[in-house]
Each structure stands twice: as C-alpha cells, then as structure tokens.
Write an enzyme that holds these catalytic residues in place. Structure first.
Site, PDB file in Angstrom:
ATOM      1  N   PHE A   1       0.852  -1.190   0.000  1.00  0.00           N
ATOM      2  CA  PHE A   1       0.000   0.000   0.000  1.00  0.00           C
ATOM      3  C   PHE A   1       0.895   1.250   0.000  1.00  0.00           C
ATOM      4  CE2 PHE A   1      -2.834   3.185   1.813  1.00  0.00           C
ATOM      5  CZ  PHE A   1      -3.950   2.995   1.023  1.00  0.00           C
TER       6      PHE A   1
ATOM      7  N   ASP B   1       1.198  -5.144   8.533  1.00  0.00           N
ATOM      8  CA  ASP B   1       0.020  -4.289   8.376  1.00  0.00           C
ATOM      9  C   ASP B   1      -1.167  -5.238   8.163  1.00  0.00           C
ATOM     10  OD1 ASP B   1      -2.069  -2.712   7.460  1.00  0.00           O
ATOM     11  OD2 ASP B   1      -0.779  -1.381   6.288  1.00  0.00           O
TER      12      ASP B   1
ATOM     13  N   TYR C   1     -11.621   0.518   9.936  1.00  0.00           N
ATOM     14  CA  TYR C   1     -12.812   0.930   9.176  1.00  0.00           C
ATOM     15  C   TYR C   1     -13.190  -0.037   8.062  1.00  0.00           C
ATOM     16  CZ  TYR C   1      -8.869   3.371   6.885  1.00  0.00           C
ATOM     17  OH  TYR C   1      -7.654   3.692   6.333  1.00  0.00           O
ATOM     18  N   LYS C   2     -12.423  -1.124   7.920  1.00  0.00           N
ATOM     19  CA  LYS C   2     -12.775  -2.082   6.871  1.00  0.00           C
ATOM     20  C   LYS C   2     -13.643  -3.184   7.490  1.00  0.00           C
ATOM     21  CE  LYS C   2      -8.282  -1.181   4.683  1.00  0.00           C
ATOM     22  NZ  LYS C   2      -8.630  -0.206   3.671  1.00  0.00           N
TER      23      LYS C   2
ATOM     24  N   ARG D   1     -12.180  -4.316  -7.710  1.00  0.00           N
ATOM     25  CA  ARG D   1     -11.981  -5.064  -6.468  1.00  0.00           C
ATOM     26  C   ARG D   1     -13.308  -5.227  -5.740  1.00  0.00           C
ATOM     27  NH1 ARG D   1      -8.141  -2.515  -1.774  1.00  0.00           N
ATOM     28  NH2 ARG D   1     -10.044  -1.360  -1.409  1.00  0.00           N
TER      29      ARG D   1
END
Ligand SMILES: Cc1ncc(COP(=O)(O)O)c(C=O)c1O
Length: 414
Positions: free
Chosen positions: A119, A199, A224-225, A374
């Site tokens: 990322f 991560d 938040y995922k 995605r």
C-alpha cells in the site's frame, strides 16, 4: 451451482447492520464497512449522555480506558494478549511509530525491506523513516505482488539477510488479495535476525491471525474495513509482549507519558503499550469502533473465515463460468488459503466498467489503478445474491458495451 454460502452462518448478523437500500449490492466493505445499528445507538448515547450530560466527568468514567479496552478486544482477533494492543491515530502514523521504534534496535543492519506493491502510504512511511533516521539506512523494494506462493517464499528468502533490519508487509495485499503466510514469513525474518512489522488492515476481522504464535514483533491495522469502525476511525497497533517497555515511541506526547495528568515538565515514557499513544484520542470516532469489533467477536473469526472462503469461492466459480471469456482476468489466488476476503478482476476498461457497475447496476466495488476492479466480501453481511448481482452486471457491461457510456477520465474516491 448447488452450494449457496448464504445457507449457513449469517444467522441474523446482516440484520444488525444498516441496510437502507436492499437493492444495492455493496461489495466495498473492505474499504468502508457498513454501519452497525448498535454503533448508531451507541454514538447517540455518547453524544447526548456522556458528552452532553456528564461532560468532563466522562473522561474518568468512560473515555480514558477506551483505547486500551478496544485494543484488548482487537487483540483477541489477532492473537495478542491483554495489554499488547491500543487503538490510536491512523494506520500510517502507527506504522511510523513502530517502524521507528523497531529500527532503533537494528544493530549494524541497514536495510528496510518491503513489497514494491505494498500500500503506497506504507511505502512512503518506510521511505521517510530510512531518510530521517540515518544516511546508512535504505529502503529495498522487492516485487512480491501477485507472484505464485512458492516464488514469493523464494524471493523473500533470497532478500532477507544479515543486513536486513526490518521487514514490513501487508498480510493481505490491497490489490490482489494475496495472503502472505504470516507465521512462516515471521519465522523466516526472525531466524535471520531481523524485525517483522505487519500491516493487518486487509485481514483483521476477516481471517484468524495469531501474532503471538508467529513470533512477529509488531503489527498495525485499520478499523474501518472488516471491523466496521466508520470513516476515519482510529487504527490499532500491537507489540509482542516481551518488547513492550523496550520499544520507544518517537513522538513524545502527553498521552504517551507515564502520568499525563501530573503535567510534569519532564517527559517520562509510559512503559506499557499506552506509551505508543500521543495526544487526546478522538472520542466520538474511537467510541464508534467498539460495537463493530464486538460483532466480529460475537460471530467468531473462524466461522467468518469459513464463510468468507465459501463466498470468494462462489465468486471464482462464477468468474470461470461467465466472466473469463469476456476479457476479465483473475488477479486473486485460486487457493483459498492464499487469499484474504476480496476478489480482484483485471480488465483494460476497468475504470469505465466500475462506473457502469456503480451508476447503472447499483453494484459497488472499487477500482485500483491501473486495471483492478476489487470486490470486498465482508463475511458478516455480504450475501451470495450480491455476488450474483455483481457477476450479472460485469457480464452485461461487456456484452452490451454499456461501460462505453462512461468516460475514461478518473476522479474521486472509488
Ligand atoms: C493496507 C493499508 N495500509 C495502510 C492504509 C492507510 O491507513 P490510514 O489512512 O489509516 O493511515 C490503508 C488504507 O486503506 C491500507 O489499506
């Protein structure tokens, strides 16, 4: 196909989320999880009762223990014991703090290693650390993206050596969904005398993680995922038990001090995990994290992983039967053990198809440059029928060329 993943587990969990538009197929829970109904009620209570009524008294009564209490709950999901995890700041900032701290223990080693496809924020942070800490440090990017598992192991094994100070990887790759073998990689890195920082943003809440058994040094991740903590929710960080008190937060703020409310002029670091806090926590956002984490714990991470694998398998079967012949390519590993909880399809017209899916078919994936569409499978609430809708839309967009109604120029959050 005979097997419908919705026949098992869901057990009312979807009903515990706000689903205002049942006709919308929301396949973006890996970017922003849905709102748990309990969170809406809880925030209302925090605002009106704790803030509105109890005011400053809420710090002692409700708010000061929050970062640790929610941290310990997340600890249950990642195999970290009590007192090893706190919720604070953003994933990027936590990566900076832990990366810096681990690099203080590098001895004479001078390489930070990460995946060139990691990322971007993680790469920026690591590059900044290398530049800021010492001119002898350098960031080495190795290409581990979308490679075959054997090849990933081989490349890692070649790259980690006596000069490697720190290896930092995303457990599940944000584009391909490839899941590193977290225990094996952690072991390799440890055996070679380097530090391992994970991560967990794309795996926490969707698959079991055992940080303690892996021996990894530390981890960060967002809430938040799959944890459904809400937009901009604070992230977490977690440290192996024997390193707590030995690693030092490079940002000395009062919330990381031993006794913040002594208002001492001298900074004495807190030797518990609280030492990695910096300033006043954003209480409304922090409070919003807890009900989502509670839901994951209640559902049970093993069952969620099972359901996630069944749903991603369901998607792959549909891909094989209906999409492969239309120019879509599969970017996610077929072996369920090697993937997280999203499916990524490549297509040269991916951006336009994504716009078509969103605006014509009310199917919500996201798009990642240059060509990735995605689809996040959030095992607490994603339905097989939403995947069916996505496959229908992907098929129709190509067969009817309806994606051509959308411009190829990019913009905004997808
Ligand atoms: C794998 C990964 N790491 C880091 C981040 C950045 O998180 P934050 O914005 O909390 O710093 C994200 C954001 O989506 C991510 O997916």
């Amino acid at each position: 196909m005979a097997y419908r993943p919705d026949e098992f587990v869901t057990a009312g969990f979807r009903d515990r989320f706000v689903v205002d538009l049942p006709d919308r197929a929301y396949l973006d829970g890996n970017s922003l999880g849905r709102l748990p109904k309990a969170t809406a009620d809880h925030i209302q209570q925090v605002v009106t009762q704790q803030w509105g009524n109890e005011l400053i008294g809420s710090w002692n009564r409700h708010w000061l223990p929050l970062s640790r209490r929610i941290g310990d709950k997340i600890g249950q999901l990642i195999g970290a014991g009590p007192g090893q995890t706190i919720v604070c700041d953003s994933t990027s900032l936590n990566l900076y703090k832990l990366g810096f701290a681990l690099l203080q223990q590098r001895g004479g080693r001078s390489t930070i290693l990460t995946d060139s496809g990691n990322f971007p924020s993680d790469i920026y942070i690591l590059e900044g650390l290398a530049r800021q800490i010492s001119k002898d440090l350098r960031l080495q990017l190795i290409d581990l993206s979308v490679a075959e598992h054997q090849e990933v192991s081989h490349r890692l094994s070649q790259a980690v050596n006596e000069d490697t100070a720190l290896v930092c990887l995303s457990h599940v790759h944000f584009k391909s969904g490839y899941a590193f073998d977290l225990p094996a990689v952690s072991r390799l890195v440890r055996d070679r005398g380097a530090r391992m920082l994970w991560d967990l943003s794309h795996s926490v809440g969707a698959m079991p993680i055992d940080m303690a058994a892996s021996g990894a040094d530390a981890a960060v991740g967002c809430t938040y995922k799959y944890l459904n903590g809400g937009p901009g929710a604070p992230a977490f960080l977690s440290v192996r038990s024997d390193l707590i008190g030995k690693l030092q937060n490079p940002i000395q703020g009062w919330f990381g001090a031993e006794r913040p409310f002594d208002f001492s002029k001298e900074f004495t670091p807190n030797s518990s995990i609280d030492g990695f806090a910096v300033g006043t926590p954003p209480i409304l956002s922090l409070s919003a994290v807890e009900p989502g984490v509670d839901l994951v714990i209640e559902a049970g991470i093993d069952g969620l992983r099972e359901r996630s694998m069944a749903l991603t398998e369901f998607f792959l079967n549909a891909f094989d039967q209906r999409l492969a012949r239309l120019g879509y390519t599969l970017q996610t590993p077929r072996n369920p053990a090697l993937r997280g909880s999203h499916i990524s399809l490549g297509h040269p017209k991916g951006w336009q198809i994504t716009q078509d899916l969103i605006h014509r078919f009310s199917v919500i994936p996201d798009f990642r440059e240059p060509d990735t569409i995605r689809f996040g499978i959030a095992p607490l609430y994603t339905l097989a029928s939403e995947i069916d809708r996505a496959v229908d839309a992907l098929e129709s967009s190509i067969l009817n060329q309806s994606y051509l109604d959308f411009s190829d120029s990019r913009g905004g959050v997808t």
